[in-house]
Design a protein around this motif. Structure first.
Motif, PDB file in Angstrom:
ATOM      1  N   GLU A 176       0.830  -1.213   0.000  1.00  0.00           N
ATOM      2  CA  GLU A 176       0.000   0.000   0.000  1.00  0.00           C
ATOM      3  C   GLU A 176       0.860   1.257   0.000  1.00  0.00           C
ATOM      4  O   GLU A 176       0.487   2.282  -0.582  1.00  0.00           O
ATOM      5  N   LEU A 177       2.016   1.180   0.648  1.00  0.00           N
ATOM      6  CA  LEU A 177       2.926   2.331   0.698  1.00  0.00           C
ATOM      7  C   LEU A 177       3.836   2.399  -0.532  1.00  0.00           C
ATOM      8  O   LEU A 177       4.644   3.326  -0.645  1.00  0.00           O
ATOM      9  N   GLU A 178       3.722   1.391  -1.403  1.00  0.00           N
ATOM     10  CA  GLU A 178       4.492   1.325  -2.656  1.00  0.00           C
ATOM     11  C   GLU A 178       5.997   1.207  -2.415  1.00  0.00           C
ATOM     12  O   GLU A 178       6.811   1.785  -3.135  1.00  0.00           O
ATOM     13  N   PHE A 179       6.368   0.431  -1.397  1.00  0.00           N
ATOM     14  CA  PHE A 179       7.780   0.126  -1.148  1.00  0.00           C
ATOM     15  C   PHE A 179       8.104  -1.209  -1.827  1.00  0.00           C
ATOM     16  O   PHE A 179       8.201  -2.252  -1.181  1.00  0.00           O
ATOM     17  N   LYS A 180       8.282  -1.174  -3.140  1.00  0.00           N
ATOM     18  CA  LYS A 180       8.422  -2.417  -3.901  1.00  0.00           C
ATOM     19  C   LYS A 180       9.663  -3.208  -3.494  1.00  0.00           C
ATOM     20  O   LYS A 180       9.612  -4.432  -3.340  1.00  0.00           O
ATOM     21  N   ASP A 181      10.785  -2.510  -3.345  1.00  0.00           N
ATOM     22  CA  ASP A 181      12.021  -3.218  -2.976  1.00  0.00           C
ATOM     23  C   ASP A 181      11.877  -3.903  -1.619  1.00  0.00           C
ATOM     24  O   ASP A 181      12.348  -5.029  -1.427  1.00  0.00           O
ATOM     25  N   LEU A 182      11.222  -3.213  -0.700  1.00  0.00           N
ATOM     26  CA  LEU A 182      11.041  -3.786   0.633  1.00  0.00           C
ATOM     27  C   LEU A 182      10.076  -4.967   0.597  1.00  0.00           C
ATOM     28  O   LEU A 182      10.244  -5.938   1.338  1.00  0.00           O
ATOM     29  N   VAL A 183       9.074  -4.877  -0.275  1.00  0.00           N
ATOM     30  CA  VAL A 183       8.109  -5.972  -0.399  1.00  0.00           C
ATOM     31  C   VAL A 183       8.828  -7.264  -0.771  1.00  0.00           C
ATOM     32  O   VAL A 183       8.625  -8.321  -0.153  1.00  0.00           O
ATOM     33  N   PHE A 184       9.695  -7.192  -1.773  1.00  0.00           N
ATOM     34  CA  PHE A 184      10.419  -8.389  -2.207  1.00  0.00           C
ATOM     35  C   PHE A 184      11.303  -8.937  -1.086  1.00  0.00           C
ATOM     36  O   PHE A 184      11.411 -10.151  -0.897  1.00  0.00           O
ATOM     37  N   TYR A 185      11.909  -8.021  -0.351  1.00  0.00           N
ATOM     38  CA  TYR A 185      12.807  -8.467   0.720  1.00  0.00           C
ATOM     39  C   TYR A 185      12.034  -9.216   1.808  1.00  0.00           C
ATOM     40  O   TYR A 185      12.448 -10.300   2.252  1.00  0.00           O
ATOM     41  N   TYR A 186      10.900  -8.657   2.229  1.00  0.00           N
ATOM     42  CA  TYR A 186      10.160  -9.286   3.324  1.00  0.00           C
ATOM     43  C   TYR A 186       9.444 -10.559   2.867  1.00  0.00           C
ATOM     44  O   TYR A 186       9.224 -11.464   3.679  1.00  0.00           O
ATOM     45  N   ILE A 187       9.100 -10.641   1.586  1.00  0.00           N
ATOM     46  CA  ILE A 187       8.547 -11.901   1.076  1.00  0.00           C
ATOM     47  C   ILE A 187       9.575 -13.016   1.231  1.00  0.00           C
ATOM     48  O   ILE A 187       9.239 -14.164   1.553  1.00  0.00           O
ATOM     49  N   SER A 188      10.840 -12.664   1.051  1.00  0.00           N
ATOM     50  CA  SER A 188      11.904 -13.675   1.183  1.00  0.00           C
ATOM     51  C   SER A 188      12.042 -14.192   2.611  1.00  0.00           C
ATOM     52  O   SER A 188      12.658 -15.239   2.834  1.00  0.00           O
ATOM     53  N   LYS A 189      11.466 -13.477   3.574  1.00  0.00           N
ATOM     54  CA  LYS A 189      11.537 -13.916   4.973  1.00  0.00           C
ATOM     55  C   LYS A 189      10.460 -14.945   5.312  1.00  0.00           C
ATOM     56  O   LYS A 189      10.516 -15.575   6.370  1.00  0.00           O
ATOM     57  N   LEU A 190       9.475 -15.088   4.418  1.00  0.00           N
ATOM     58  CA  LEU A 190       8.441 -16.100   4.634  1.00  0.00           C
ATOM     59  C   LEU A 190       8.998 -17.494   4.356  1.00  0.00           C
ATOM     60  O   LEU A 190       9.940 -17.642   3.564  1.00  0.00           O
ATOM     61  N   PRO A 191       8.454 -18.511   5.007  1.00  0.00           N
ATOM     62  CA  PRO A 191       8.837 -19.883   4.639  1.00  0.00           C
ATOM     63  C   PRO A 191       8.625 -20.097   3.139  1.00  0.00           C
ATOM     64  O   PRO A 191       7.692 -19.533   2.546  1.00  0.00           O
ATOM     65  N   SER A 192       9.451 -20.890   2.512  1.00  0.00           N
ATOM     66  CA  SER A 192       9.467 -21.020   1.048  1.00  0.00           C
ATOM     67  C   SER A 192       8.110 -21.408   0.467  1.00  0.00           C
ATOM     68  O   SER A 192       7.725 -20.929  -0.608  1.00  0.00           O
ATOM     69  N   ASN A 193       7.360 -22.240   1.159  1.00  0.00           N
ATOM     70  CA  ASN A 193       6.066 -22.668   0.611  1.00  0.00           C
ATOM     71  C   ASN A 193       4.967 -21.628   0.792  1.00  0.00           C
ATOM     72  O   ASN A 193       3.831 -21.840   0.362  1.00  0.00           O
ATOM     73  N   ASN A 194       5.285 -20.493   1.445  1.00  0.00           N
ATOM     74  CA  ASN A 194       4.298 -19.423   1.628  1.00  0.00           C
ATOM     75  C   ASN A 194       4.654 -18.162   0.844  1.00  0.00           C
ATOM     76  O   ASN A 194       3.966 -17.151   0.951  1.00  0.00           O
ATOM     77  N   GLN A 195       5.726 -18.215   0.095  1.00  0.00           N
ATOM     78  CA  GLN A 195       6.164 -17.018  -0.627  1.00  0.00           C
ATOM     79  C   GLN A 195       5.323 -16.777  -1.885  1.00  0.00           C
ATOM     80  O   GLN A 195       4.819 -17.684  -2.492  1.00  0.00           O
TER      81      GLN A 195
END
Length: 462
Positions: free
Chosen positions: A443-462
């Motif tokens: 929602e805040l349009e932080f695209k780079d941060l979105v990708f980074y935090y997605i990588s912190k999810l367990p692999s089967n939830n990314q």
């Protein structure tokens, strides 16, 4: 506008600090860096919006600044708590009998994480209380107290005048600090007000841990007996026992060797209703009697500080009683150590929060149940399962997400997850919290941060 930019920068700083720690595996430094980043953002916001910060005339802006302050304070709590639990002195000398109550307590601290946490919480509550506004109020109050050689100056002047002129005297006739109770007479109105002001200032200084300043102001206004009372709370220690024979220096003995008996006296005085409100509160703080402190507590933080401080004093008292029980009379042993003694009525750190809720006014209860305060509570208690549940409860019941709360909560969860605390909570809860934060970043349009935090999810939830 500046506050929005500062907060946006904070999202990036959090992510950068997290990424750096993944490389170095220095998670203690990460917590410290998060604290520093939040402190910097908060300070800049306060400087950039001084009117909103000091007066609250812009409600939404003031609220945002306040949330940043609470976020900063929460990081400070976590930083202090971790530092206290992870770092204890291991090089303490063995206690020589009769030489040091201070070392007895320090040895006990090594094996008592609850007491160490309580001291960390107490220090944290003192630090966050001592903000700019509190310091300004204290300075303004202290300027009203003029330094003097003797206390009760106006009363003394009246006594001298009335003695020469044979004027009827409604006031005390001696300068004992308890003369008003012994003689059932009063002070001059000016002295009465000055004493009330002094006692409140002394208590406010103790509230933020400024014991030295409190003693100094007592001495400068002629209240040497009150300064002596504050000093009597210090733990006894004689460094000369621990010096080598070749050392020619004689160190002064510190603290009160009769502290156990002194605490017992303070315990009685703290509930003497003839004494002034803040005088009883001071005595209650020194001896750990919560009933004397509650009447002067105005906020939830005050309540938590009061209960935590009393727990610490009670625990220290019990430690010293056990260490010196061979020196106590049978009556003292029975009163303190028996099943019906003080130990049974002693506060326990895990139950402090329940005690507060059980006996506090409605507005304090409402404050205690605010999301940030609940999160702080579970961090203090290391109850990570309930921590996650409280965060999820907030996410489910609030339509408008609070950036500060979500930002702090997510990174605390990430920290715990990275530190292998995952066995203490449901992984699905962690995934839901992190996913909510990712949607917030979208929602805040932080695209780079979105990708980074997605990588912190367990692999089967990314």
């Amino acid at each position: 506008m500046y506050l929005i930019l500062a907060e946006q920068q904070l999202y990036k700083l959090y992510a950068q600090a997290l990424a750096d720690s993944e490389v170095t595996q220095d998670w203690s430094s990460w917590v410290e860096m998060m604290t520093i980043n939040c402190q910097k953002c908060c300070s800049e916001a306060e400087i950039s919006h001084p009117i909103a910060f000091r007066t609250g005339r812009q409600p939404q802006l003031s609220r945002n600044i306040r949330m940043l302050q609470i976020e900063r304070d929460s990081w400070l709590l976590w930083n202090r708590a971790r530092d206290t639990l992870n770092n204890t002195r291991q090089d303490l000398p063995e206690v020589i009998p009769g030489s040091s109550d201070r070392l007895i307590v320090e040895h006990h601290l090594l094996n008592n994480p609850q007491l160490r946490m309580a001291k960390a919480v107490q220090g944290w509550l003192q630090t966050i209380k001592l903000d700019e506004r509190y310091q300004t109020d204290l300075k303004m109050a202290m300027t009203k107290l003029e330094p003097k050689r003797i206390y009760w100056e106006k009363t003394c002047h009246f006594l001298k005048s009335s003695y020469n002129a044979n004027i009827p005297n409604p006031y005390i006739t001696c300068l004992d600090f308890d003369a008003t109770h012994k003689q059932k007479r009063r002070l001059c109105d000016t002295d009465e007000q000055e004493e009330n002001d002094l006692l409140q200032i002394v208590f406010n200084l103790l509230r933020v841990g400024e014991y030295s300043k409190a003693k100094n102001i007592c001495k400068s206004t002629g209240y040497h007996w009150l300064a002596a009372l504050l000093s009597a709370n210090e733990l006894y220690h004689d460094e000369n026992y621990y010096c080598s024979e070749a050392n020619d220096i004689v160190y002064p003995v510190e603290g009160n060797q009769k502290r156990i008996q002194w605490i017992e006296s303070m315990y009685e005085l703290s509930m003497d209703m003839r004494l002034k409100l803040y005088e009883r509160a001071i005595y209650g703080l020194l001896c750990g009697r919560i009933e004397a402190l509650i009447p002067v507590c105005k906020t939830y933080a005050d309540y938590l500080w009061a209960y935590t401080s009393c727990y610490i004093e009670q625990e220290i008292h019990y430690i010293l009683v056990c260490a010196h029980q061979n020196e106590l009379t049978d009556i003292e042993k029975h009163r303190i150590l028996s099943d019906n003694g003080i130990r049974n009525n002693q506060l326990k750190m895990p139950s402090i929060f329940d005690e507060i809720l059980a006996g506090c006014p409605t507005h304090i209860r409402d404050e205690a149940l605010l999301p940030f305060n609940l999160i702080q509570k579970y961090l203090i208690l290391a109850d990570y399962d309930r921590l996650f549940h409280s965060i999820l409860s907030f996410l489910h019941t609030n339509n408008e997400l609070n950036g500060s709360l979500l930002r702090f909560s997510t990174h605390i969860c990430l920290f715990l997850y990275e530190q292998n605390h995952s066995e203490k909570f449901n992984q699905n809860n962690f995934i839901e919290i992190l996913t909510t934060y990712i949607h917030h970043l979208i929602e805040l349009e932080f695209k780079d941060l979105v990708f980074y935090y997605i990588s912190k999810l367990p692999s089967n939830n990314q």
